[in-house]
Enzyme design. Structure first.
Site, PDB file in Angstrom:
ATOM      1  N   TYR A 228      52.454  33.250  34.738  1.00  0.00           N
ATOM      2  CA  TYR A 228      52.902  33.803  36.017  1.00  0.00           C
ATOM      3  C   TYR A 228      53.952  32.887  36.623  1.00  0.00           C
ATOM      4  O   TYR A 228      53.766  31.671  36.669  1.00  0.00           O
ATOM      5  CB  TYR A 228      51.703  33.917  36.960  1.00  0.00           C
ATOM      6  CG  TYR A 228      51.985  34.689  38.234  1.00  0.00           C
ATOM      7  CD1 TYR A 228      51.909  36.078  38.250  1.00  0.00           C
ATOM      8  CD2 TYR A 228      52.327  34.034  39.423  1.00  0.00           C
ATOM      9  CE1 TYR A 228      52.169  36.799  39.413  1.00  0.00           C
ATOM     10  CE2 TYR A 228      52.587  34.743  40.586  1.00  0.00           C
ATOM     11  CZ  TYR A 228      52.504  36.120  40.570  1.00  0.00           C
ATOM     12  OH  TYR A 228      52.762  36.833  41.715  1.00  0.00           O
ATOM     13  N   PHE A 285      58.801  38.912  44.205  1.00  0.00           N
ATOM     14  CA  PHE A 285      59.381  38.269  43.018  1.00  0.00           C
ATOM     15  C   PHE A 285      58.231  37.880  42.115  1.00  0.00           C
ATOM     16  O   PHE A 285      57.332  37.163  42.536  1.00  0.00           O
ATOM     17  CB  PHE A 285      60.159  37.006  43.404  1.00  0.00           C
ATOM     18  CG  PHE A 285      60.632  36.197  42.215  1.00  0.00           C
ATOM     19  CD1 PHE A 285      61.955  36.252  41.813  1.00  0.00           C
ATOM     20  CD2 PHE A 285      59.751  35.400  41.487  1.00  0.00           C
ATOM     21  CE1 PHE A 285      62.390  35.523  40.708  1.00  0.00           C
ATOM     22  CE2 PHE A 285      60.178  34.670  40.384  1.00  0.00           C
ATOM     23  CZ  PHE A 285      61.510  34.735  39.997  1.00  0.00           C
ATOM     24  N   GLU A 286      58.265  38.344  40.882  1.00  0.00           N
ATOM     25  CA  GLU A 286      57.279  37.891  39.912  1.00  0.00           C
ATOM     26  C   GLU A 286      57.923  37.922  38.544  1.00  0.00           C
ATOM     27  O   GLU A 286      58.632  38.878  38.215  1.00  0.00           O
ATOM     28  CB  GLU A 286      56.074  38.855  39.817  1.00  0.00           C
ATOM     29  CG  GLU A 286      55.131  38.857  40.965  1.00  0.00           C
ATOM     30  CD  GLU A 286      53.933  39.799  40.736  1.00  0.00           C
ATOM     31  OE1 GLU A 286      54.095  40.850  40.086  1.00  0.00           O
ATOM     32  OE2 GLU A 286      52.851  39.454  41.209  1.00  0.00           O
ATOM     33  N   ILE A 287      57.689  36.875  37.745  1.00  0.00           N
ATOM     34  CA  ILE A 287      57.965  36.958  36.316  1.00  0.00           C
ATOM     35  C   ILE A 287      56.623  36.678  35.671  1.00  0.00           C
ATOM     36  O   ILE A 287      56.028  35.628  35.917  1.00  0.00           O
ATOM     37  CB  ILE A 287      59.019  35.928  35.870  1.00  0.00           C
ATOM     38  CG1 ILE A 287      60.344  36.170  36.614  1.00  0.00           C
ATOM     39  CG2 ILE A 287      59.245  36.027  34.358  1.00  0.00           C
ATOM     40  CD1 ILE A 287      61.456  35.182  36.255  1.00  0.00           C
ATOM     41  N   HIS A 322      47.090  39.646  43.097  1.00  0.00           N
ATOM     42  CA  HIS A 322      47.688  39.018  41.909  1.00  0.00           C
ATOM     43  C   HIS A 322      47.495  37.504  41.940  1.00  0.00           C
ATOM     44  O   HIS A 322      47.217  36.879  40.916  1.00  0.00           O
ATOM     45  CB  HIS A 322      49.199  39.297  41.847  1.00  0.00           C
ATOM     46  CG  HIS A 322      49.533  40.613  41.222  1.00  0.00           C
ATOM     47  ND1 HIS A 322      50.821  40.975  40.912  1.00  0.00           N
ATOM     48  CD2 HIS A 322      48.751  41.647  40.844  1.00  0.00           C
ATOM     49  CE1 HIS A 322      50.809  42.186  40.373  1.00  0.00           C
ATOM     50  NE2 HIS A 322      49.567  42.617  40.329  1.00  0.00           N
TER      51      HIS A 322
END
Ligand SMILES: Nc1nc2c(ncn2[C@@H]2O[C@H](COP(=O)(O)OP(=O)(O)OP(=O)(O)O)[C@@H](O)[C@H]2O)c(=O)[nH]1
Ligand SMILES: *[C@@H]1O[C@H](CO)[C@@H](O)[C@H](O)[C@H]1NC(C)=O
Ligand SMILES: *[C@@H]1O[C@H](CO)[C@@H](O)[C@H](O)[C@H]1NC(C)=O
Ligand SMILES: [Mg+2]
Length: 386
Positions: A228, A285-287, A322
Site C-alpha cells: 500500500y 490517492f492510493e497505489i 482501507h
C-alpha cells in the site's frame, strides 16, 4: 482652437499613418503572418486552393518529434490506473488524467479503468480516450456492488443521516456518498475489468500532481514487495465512525491469526489497540497491491464490517477502512510513503522537500506541505520505523 475630441482624432490618425509607413518600409515586418511567405516556404506541398486559411494546412510530418515509444521497453508491472467517476465529473477527470499522462504515464503507458454505476456517455469516453495512447476501458458497476443493500434498516439509516445533517457532518446526508465509500472499501477490486491486474493507482477528479516522476512507482511496489502506498495521512472525523473501532476490535479478537506480524497497529492506536487515534491514509490517492484487498484477511474484515451496517448507519469512509486493513494485514514495511509524488487534493497537499523538489521539477511551493502540520499523521508513520 481644437476641441479635446478633435485632438484625440488627430493623434489617432497620426499613429495609424506611422504604423503603415513603418510596416511598408520594413519588408520583414509581418513576415510571420504573411500568407505569401508561408506559401513560399511550404507552398510546394500545398494541394489546397487559395481560399483555405494557412493554419488549416497540416504541419509537415518531418517537423514532428516522434516520442521513442520503445524507450521504456524495460520491465513493466501488472498495473492500471483506476478512476471512479460520474459523467458529470468529466472536467475534473480530464484535468487529473492530463497531469498523470504528462508527469509520468506518457513514458510508461499504463492502462486506465473507469468505473461508474451508470453507463459512461459517449462524450465522456471520447474525451478521456483522447488524452492517452494507453488502453482505456469503461466498466459498469454491478447493481449489488453499489446500491444500499435490502437488509439495511432504512428507518435507522434515515434517522442517522438526518442527525448528521443537523450536526453539519460533511456528506452526512448523502446516500450516494455512502454507496461510494462502501464500493471503494469492498468492491472496486472485484470488478471484472480489474481482475487481470495486480496493482492499481487510484486517481480522483480535480487533483494535482506537482512533480515529474522519472521512475515507475508500480515497479517499486513490485520489487520491494509493497502492499500500500500513500502521500497524505490525517485524522478522520469522529462523527463519521463512532463504532468502527469497536467493530474492528471485535474482528481482531475473533480472528487474531489474520493479523500480519510486524503490522502497523501503532499507526492506528497509541495504546496498543485499545482506542483508535483516527489516523488514516487519505485514500483519494492510493497505489496498492490488489492482493491486499483480495486476500483472506481483508475479505473477512470487509464482510464483517459490512454486516454491521456502519457504511449506512454511520458514514464509514473507505479511507479509514482501507487504512485499518493495510495497517493490520500488511507488514509495516510494506506500507510505502511516496515522498517524491507531489500531490494535492483540496484542501491539503504533499510537496516534496529539498533535493527531491528539484529532482522532480516540482511546481508546488515547498513551504506549503502538509507532512508535519498538526492535523497530519505522518509523524506516527515515521515512528513505526524509529
Ligand atoms: N460513479 C460515481 N462516482 C462517484 C460518486 N460519488 C463520488 N464518486 C467518485 O468517487 C470519488 C470520491 O468522491 P469525491 O466526491 O471526490 O469525495 P471526497 O474526495 O471525499 O470529497 P471531495 O473531493 O472533497 O468532494 C471520486 O472519484 C468521485 O468521482 C457517484 O455517485 N457515482
Ligand atoms: C529508442 O530507445 C531505445 C532504448 O533507449 C534505443 O535502443 C533505440 O535506438 C531508440 N530508437 C530510436 C528510433 O531512437
Ligand atoms: C496480473 O495479475 C493478475 C491478478 O493477480 C493475474 O490474474 C494476471 O495473470 C497477471 N497478468 C500478467 C500478465 O502477469
Ligand atoms: Mg475527492
Amino acid at each position: 482652437m481644437m476641441t479635446p475630441m478633435r485632438y484625440v482624432v488627430l493623434v489617432l490618425v497620426i499613429i495609424i499613418s506611422l504604423h503603415y509607413i513603418v510596416s511598408f518600409s520594413n519588408e520583414n515586418y509581418g513576415r510571420a503572418t504573411s500568407l505569401s511567405h508561408i506559401k513560399q516556404s511550404i507552398g510546394n506541398q500545398l494541394k489546397v486552393g487559395d481560399t483555405v486559411p494557412p493554419y488549416k494546412v497540416p504541419i509537415p510530418e518531418e517537423y514532428y518529434n516522434h516520442p521513442n515509444t520503445t524507450s521504456h521497453v524495460g520491465r513493466r508491472a501488472n498495473a492500471t490506473f483506476v478512476i471512479l467517476a460520474r459523467n458529470g465529473d468529466l472536467n475534473g477527470v480530464i484535468s487529473s488524467m492530463k497531469q498523470v499522462e504528462d508527469r509520468l504515464n506518457k513514458k510508461y503507458h499504463y492502462p486506465y479503468v473507469f468505473l461508474n454505476e451508470q453507463p459512461f456517455e459517449e462524450n465522456f469516453k471520447k474525451r478521456v480516450s483522447e488524452l492517452t495512447d494507453s488502453k482505456v476501458e469503461f466498466g459498469l458497476i454491478p447493481h449489488d456492488h453499489w446500491y444500499q443493500p435490502e437488509w439495511i434498516d432504512e428507518a435507522r439509516a434515515t434517522e442517522s443521516r438526518e442527525k448528521m445533517v443537523k450536526d453539519n457532518v460533511i456528506y452526512g446526508g448523502s446516500v450516494p456518498y455512502r454507496n461510494m465509500c462502501r464500493f471503494n472499501s469492498g468492491f472496486f477490486y472485484r470488478h471484472e475489468l480489474l481482475k487481470k491486474y495486480q496493482y492499481y493507482w487510484r486517481v480522483e477528479p480535480d487533483v494535482k500532481f506537482f512533480c515529474d516522476l522519472d521512475y515507475d512507482p508500480f515497479l517499486i511496489m513490485q520489487d520491494q514487495n509493497k502492499m500500500y502506498g500513500f502521500t497524505i495521512s490525517l485524522y478522520e472525523y469522529e462523527a463519521t465512525i463512532p463504532t468502527l473501532w469497536k467493530a474492528t476490535r471485535e474482528f481482531i479478537n475473533a480472528n487474531p491469526g489474520l493479523l500480519a506480524p510486524d503490522n502497523a497497529m501503532a499507526f492506528l492506536s497509541d495504546d496498543g489497540g485499545e482506542t483508535y487515534n483516527r489516523c488514516h491514509f487519505w485514500s483519494n490517492f492510493e497505489i496498492g497491491n490488489l492482493d491486499l484487498w483480495r486476500g483472506e484477511a481483508y475479505t473477512k474484515f470487509f464482510d464483517f464490517l459490512d454486516e454491521k451496517g456502519g457504511f449506512y448507519y454511520e458514514r464509514w469512509g473507505d479511507a479509514p477502512v482501507h487504512s485499518i486493513g493495510a495497517a493490520l494485514f500488511a507488514k509495516k514495511d510494506q506500507i510505502h510513503f511516496f515522498n517524491d509524488i507531489g500531490y494535492r487534493h483540496e484542501p491539503f497537499q504533499h510537496c516534496p522537500q529539498g533535493d527531491s523538489h528539484k529532482k522532480g521539477k516540482c511546481w508546488c511551493d515547498s513551504t506549503q506541505n502538509f507532512d508535519y502540520e498538526w492535523y497530519s499523521c505522518l509523524n506516527r508513520y515515521d515512528k513505526l520505523f524509529a
